[in-house]
Each structure stands twice: as structure tokens, then as C-alpha cells.
Design a protein around this motif. Structure first.
Motif, PDB file in Angstrom:
ATOM      1  N   LEU A 179     -23.810 -20.084  24.861  1.00 25.97           N
ATOM      2  CA  LEU A 179     -23.430 -19.878  23.470  1.00 25.97           C
ATOM      3  C   LEU A 179     -24.023 -20.950  22.573  1.00 25.97           C
ATOM      4  O   LEU A 179     -24.142 -22.104  22.960  1.00 25.97           O
ATOM      5  N   HIS A 180     -24.399 -20.526  21.382  1.00 24.71           N
ATOM      6  CA  HIS A 180     -24.807 -21.464  20.346  1.00 24.71           C
ATOM      7  C   HIS A 180     -23.748 -21.419  19.266  1.00 24.71           C
ATOM      8  O   HIS A 180     -23.339 -20.348  18.824  1.00 24.71           O
ATOM      9  N   THR A 181     -23.285 -22.575  18.808  1.00 22.52           N
ATOM     10  CA  THR A 181     -22.288 -22.634  17.744  1.00 22.52           C
ATOM     11  C   THR A 181     -22.969 -23.047  16.452  1.00 22.52           C
ATOM     12  O   THR A 181     -23.599 -24.104  16.388  1.00 22.52           O
ATOM     13  N   LEU A 182     -22.874 -22.202  15.441  1.00 19.52           N
ATOM     14  CA  LEU A 182     -23.466 -22.504  14.154  1.00 19.52           C
ATOM     15  C   LEU A 182     -22.380 -22.957  13.187  1.00 19.52           C
ATOM     16  O   LEU A 182     -21.434 -22.223  12.935  1.00 19.52           O
ATOM     17  N   ASP A 183     -22.529 -24.159  12.664  1.00 18.97           N
ATOM     18  CA  ASP A 183     -21.579 -24.702  11.707  1.00 18.97           C
ATOM     19  C   ASP A 183     -21.992 -24.255  10.302  1.00 18.97           C
ATOM     20  O   ASP A 183     -22.961 -24.768   9.736  1.00 18.97           O
ATOM     21  N   LEU A 184     -21.280 -23.283   9.738  1.00 18.66           N
ATOM     22  CA  LEU A 184     -21.638 -22.746   8.432  1.00 18.66           C
ATOM     23  C   LEU A 184     -21.280 -23.689   7.290  1.00 18.66           C
ATOM     24  O   LEU A 184     -21.605 -23.417   6.136  1.00 18.66           O
ATOM     25  N   ASP A 185     -20.632 -24.784   7.621  1.00 24.09           N
ATOM     26  CA  ASP A 185     -20.315 -25.776   6.594  1.00 24.09           C
ATOM     27  C   ASP A 185     -21.384 -26.864   6.547  1.00 24.09           C
ATOM     28  O   ASP A 185     -21.297 -27.804   5.774  1.00 24.09           O
ATOM     29  N   ALA A 186     -22.402 -26.737   7.394  1.00 22.22           N
ATOM     30  CA  ALA A 186     -23.481 -27.718   7.447  1.00 22.22           C
ATOM     31  C   ALA A 186     -24.459 -27.483   6.297  1.00 22.22           C
ATOM     32  O   ALA A 186     -24.451 -26.410   5.679  1.00 22.22           O
ATOM     33  N   PRO A 187     -25.312 -28.465   5.980  1.00 21.73           N
ATOM     34  CA  PRO A 187     -26.363 -28.235   4.980  1.00 21.73           C
ATOM     35  C   PRO A 187     -27.213 -27.036   5.381  1.00 21.73           C
ATOM     36  O   PRO A 187     -27.382 -26.762   6.577  1.00 21.73           O
ATOM     37  N   LEU A 188     -27.769 -26.345   4.383  1.00 19.37           N
ATOM     38  CA  LEU A 188     -28.487 -25.096   4.636  1.00 19.37           C
ATOM     39  C   LEU A 188     -29.599 -25.265   5.663  1.00 19.37           C
ATOM     40  O   LEU A 188     -29.727 -24.466   6.581  1.00 19.37           O
ATOM     41  N   ARG A 189     -30.448 -26.300   5.505  1.00 24.19           N
ATOM     42  CA  ARG A 189     -31.575 -26.450   6.418  1.00 24.19           C
ATOM     43  C   ARG A 189     -31.100 -26.696   7.852  1.00 24.19           C
ATOM     44  O   ARG A 189     -31.676 -26.192   8.808  1.00 24.19           O
ATOM     45  N   GLU A 190     -30.039 -27.485   7.990  1.00 24.17           N
ATOM     46  CA  GLU A 190     -29.515 -27.776   9.324  1.00 24.17           C
ATOM     47  C   GLU A 190     -28.975 -26.508   9.983  1.00 24.17           C
ATOM     48  O   GLU A 190     -29.219 -26.238  11.164  1.00 24.17           O
ATOM     49  N   ALA A 191     -28.245 -25.697   9.203  1.00 24.68           N
ATOM     50  CA  ALA A 191     -27.714 -24.443   9.744  1.00 24.68           C
ATOM     51  C   ALA A 191     -28.847 -23.477  10.072  1.00 24.68           C
ATOM     52  O   ALA A 191     -28.815 -22.775  11.087  1.00 24.68           O
ATOM     53  N   ARG A 192     -29.867 -23.454   9.210  1.00 23.57           N
ATOM     54  CA  ARG A 192     -30.997 -22.570   9.459  1.00 23.57           C
ATOM     55  C   ARG A 192     -31.766 -22.978  10.713  1.00 23.57           C
ATOM     56  O   ARG A 192     -32.183 -22.131  11.503  1.00 23.57           O
ATOM     57  N   ASP A 193     -31.938 -24.296  10.902  1.00 20.45           N
ATOM     58  CA  ASP A 193     -32.626 -24.773  12.106  1.00 20.45           C
ATOM     59  C   ASP A 193     -31.878 -24.364  13.372  1.00 20.45           C
ATOM     60  O   ASP A 193     -32.484 -23.980  14.375  1.00 20.45           O
ATOM     61  N   ALA A 194     -30.542 -24.456  13.315  1.00 23.79           N
ATOM     62  CA  ALA A 194     -29.741 -24.070  14.479  1.00 23.79           C
ATOM     63  C   ALA A 194     -29.908 -22.588  14.774  1.00 23.79           C
ATOM     64  O   ALA A 194     -30.040 -22.175  15.938  1.00 23.79           O
ATOM     65  N   PHE A 195     -29.904 -21.769  13.722  1.00 24.32           N
ATOM     66  CA  PHE A 195     -30.097 -20.331  13.914  1.00 24.32           C
ATOM     67  C   PHE A 195     -31.484 -20.038  14.472  1.00 24.32           C
ATOM     68  O   PHE A 195     -31.641 -19.235  15.400  1.00 24.32           O
ATOM     69  N   GLU A 196     -32.516 -20.681  13.887  1.00 20.69           N
ATOM     70  CA  GLU A 196     -33.880 -20.414  14.340  1.00 20.69           C
ATOM     71  C   GLU A 196     -34.078 -20.839  15.793  1.00 20.69           C
ATOM     72  O   GLU A 196     -34.791 -20.182  16.553  1.00 20.69           O
ATOM     73  N   LYS A 197     -33.451 -21.934  16.184  1.00 22.28           N
ATOM     74  CA  LYS A 197     -33.569 -22.374  17.574  1.00 22.28           C
ATOM     75  C   LYS A 197     -32.971 -21.327  18.504  1.00 22.28           C
ATOM     76  O   LYS A 197     -33.565 -20.969  19.537  1.00 22.28           O
TER      77      LYS A 197
END
Length: 244
Positions: A179-197
Motif C-alpha cells: 500500500l501507498h499512503t497519500l497525505d492529501l494535507d501535504a504540499p501539492l508537489r509532495e502529494a503529486r510526487d507520491a502519487f506519481e511514484k
């Protein structure tokens, strides 16, 4: 997001900076010498300029001084060079350059300098939860922990993305990822990087480690894809082992 002018006489550097900044959502104009830079400055009024110091016709410091004395230095300018001395960097800063980047330029330093330049003098809204405005820049280029032990901080809104989702009714797990956990309260670029990874790890597993098929799926050139995976911290050697 912003109009950025890149001035450098080296084709490879212009193309690389264009690719990176364009991928960040910016509109990028390219100039290979001072004459083209003057023309772009007059016609497009960039929000920021990345200016090489050593160029064959007119060097970057001279062009910077020209803009400053003629009242055209109305945008942040970041100087770039692989051979400049400390005195040159100091002179450029005295004339009006906001920063100096030494070549080869790392992705993290480039994006931090660009973010700082674009935010210079602009009123910024307070960051949520008392986070300093520099936190976003500090996160640029870093491989944010995804699904770290302990999970997100208390109260953070999160979304759990299962990378073993069914694609046309076929479950395709990301080997060793779970599982990957995406923190939607994170800065946009950080959340986007997690999703892209998570996205690229999923498709690498699905395509048995084939970079060609993942490039076709994502619509990226292979060279760009390799650079993106390295930036995100995707372990290609593990992907190949898991696909074997």
C-alpha cells in the motif's frame, strides 16, 4: 504557472531546463544568446530569467547590467555558470541578480531557486498548520516517505491507494510495495510526487519492468521517463528483479 526565459548557449542545457520547467507546468522560452534574450525580454516580459554567464556574443553579466541600467530588470534573474569565480557571482548579485547556480545544476537547487524567484516580493497566504513558507521549497526534489511507519500526523486527511487494484478485472500488485499512503494535507508537489511514484511502480510491475511500454503508457520519452523515475526515487533494479 509562470513565464520563464532560459538563456544559455549550450543546446543540451537549454533542452534539459525546458523539459524540467515545462514538466513543472511553466511556459518556457529559450534563447541561445544575448540578442535572442533581448528580443524575448521585449516581447514576452518573463516572470523569471535563468541567465548563463559565459556566452559567445555578450556575456550574462553584461546583459544583466544592460537590463538594470535601462530599467528592464523588472523580473528576478538567476545566473548560471560552471566556470564563474566568486567575484563574478558577487558582481552579478550587486547588479541585481537574485541567485547564482553553479553547473552542473541539481534538480533540487534549480526548483528551489525558481520557486524562490517566483515568490519574491509576492504576498503569500499563511501555510496551513503553521508550516513555514519555505517548507514547500525544502521538499522539492526530495523523495517523500510514502506509507512511513506511524502514518500521517494526527488530523491529516489521507487517502490510501491500493497498488494491487484491478485493471480490467486483473489484480496487478506492485511487488514488495503493498500500500501507498497519500497525505492529501501535504504540499501539492509532495502529494503529486507520491502519487506519481505509486503510478510508475504500478505500471513497471504490470509491464514486467519494460521501460518502453511504460513510456508509451505514460506518454513520456524514454529519457524523460528515466529522469522522472530517478527524481521520484523509484528503484529500477528492484523492478527488474521483481519482473524476472
Amino acid at each position: 504557472m509562470a513565464n520563464i526565459l532560459v538563456v544559455d548557449d549550450e543546446l543540451g542545457i537549454r533542452e534539459l531546463l525546458f523539459e524540467i520547467l515545462n514538466d513543472e507546468g511553466h511556459a518556457v522560452e529559450l534563447a541561445e544568446n544575448a540578442a535572442q534574450a533581448r528580443d524575448h525580454r521585449r516581447r514576452y516580459t518573463p516572470d523569471l530569467v535563468l541567465l548563463d554567464i559565459w556566452m559567445p556574443d555578450t556575456d550574462g553579466v553584461t546583459l544583466l547590467k544592460e537590463w538594470a541600467t535601462s530599467g528592464l530588470l523588472t523580473m528576478p534573474v538567476i545566473m548560471m555558470s560552471g566556470h564563474a569565480t566568486i567575484d563574478t557571482a558577487v558582481e552579478a548579485t550587486r547588479i541585481g541578480a537574485m541567485a547564482f547556480l553553479e553547473k552542473p545544476i541539481t534538480l533540487q537547487k534549480l526548483l528551489q531557486a525558481v520557486d524562490k524567484g517566483l515568490n519574491r516580493g509576492a504576498a503569500r497566504p499563511a501555510a496551513p498548520h503553521g508550516t513555514a513558507s519555505g517548507a514547500h521549497a525544502a521538499a522539492v526534489g526530495s523523495n517523500a516517505a510514502v506509507g512511513a511507519n506511524g502514518g500521517p500526523s494526527g488530523g491529516a486527511l489521507t487517502a490510501v491507494v491500493n497498488t494491487a487494484v484491478a485493471v480490467p478485472a486483473v489484480a496487478v500488485p506492485v511487488a514488495g510495495a503493498g500500500l501507498h499512503t497519500l497525505d492529501l494535507d501535504a504540499p501539492l508537489r509532495e502529494a503529486r510526487d507520491a502519487f506519481e511514484k505509486a503510478y510508475f511502480e504500478f505500471h513497471l510491475a504490470k509491464e514486467n519492468g519494460s521501460m518502453t511500454r511504460v513510456a508509451e503508457k505514460s506518454g513520456l520519452e524514454r529519457t524523460h521517463l528515466y529522469r522522472k523515475l530517478k527524481q521520484l526515487g523509484v528503484d529500477l533494479s528492484r523492478a527488474k528483479r521483481n519482473a524476472a
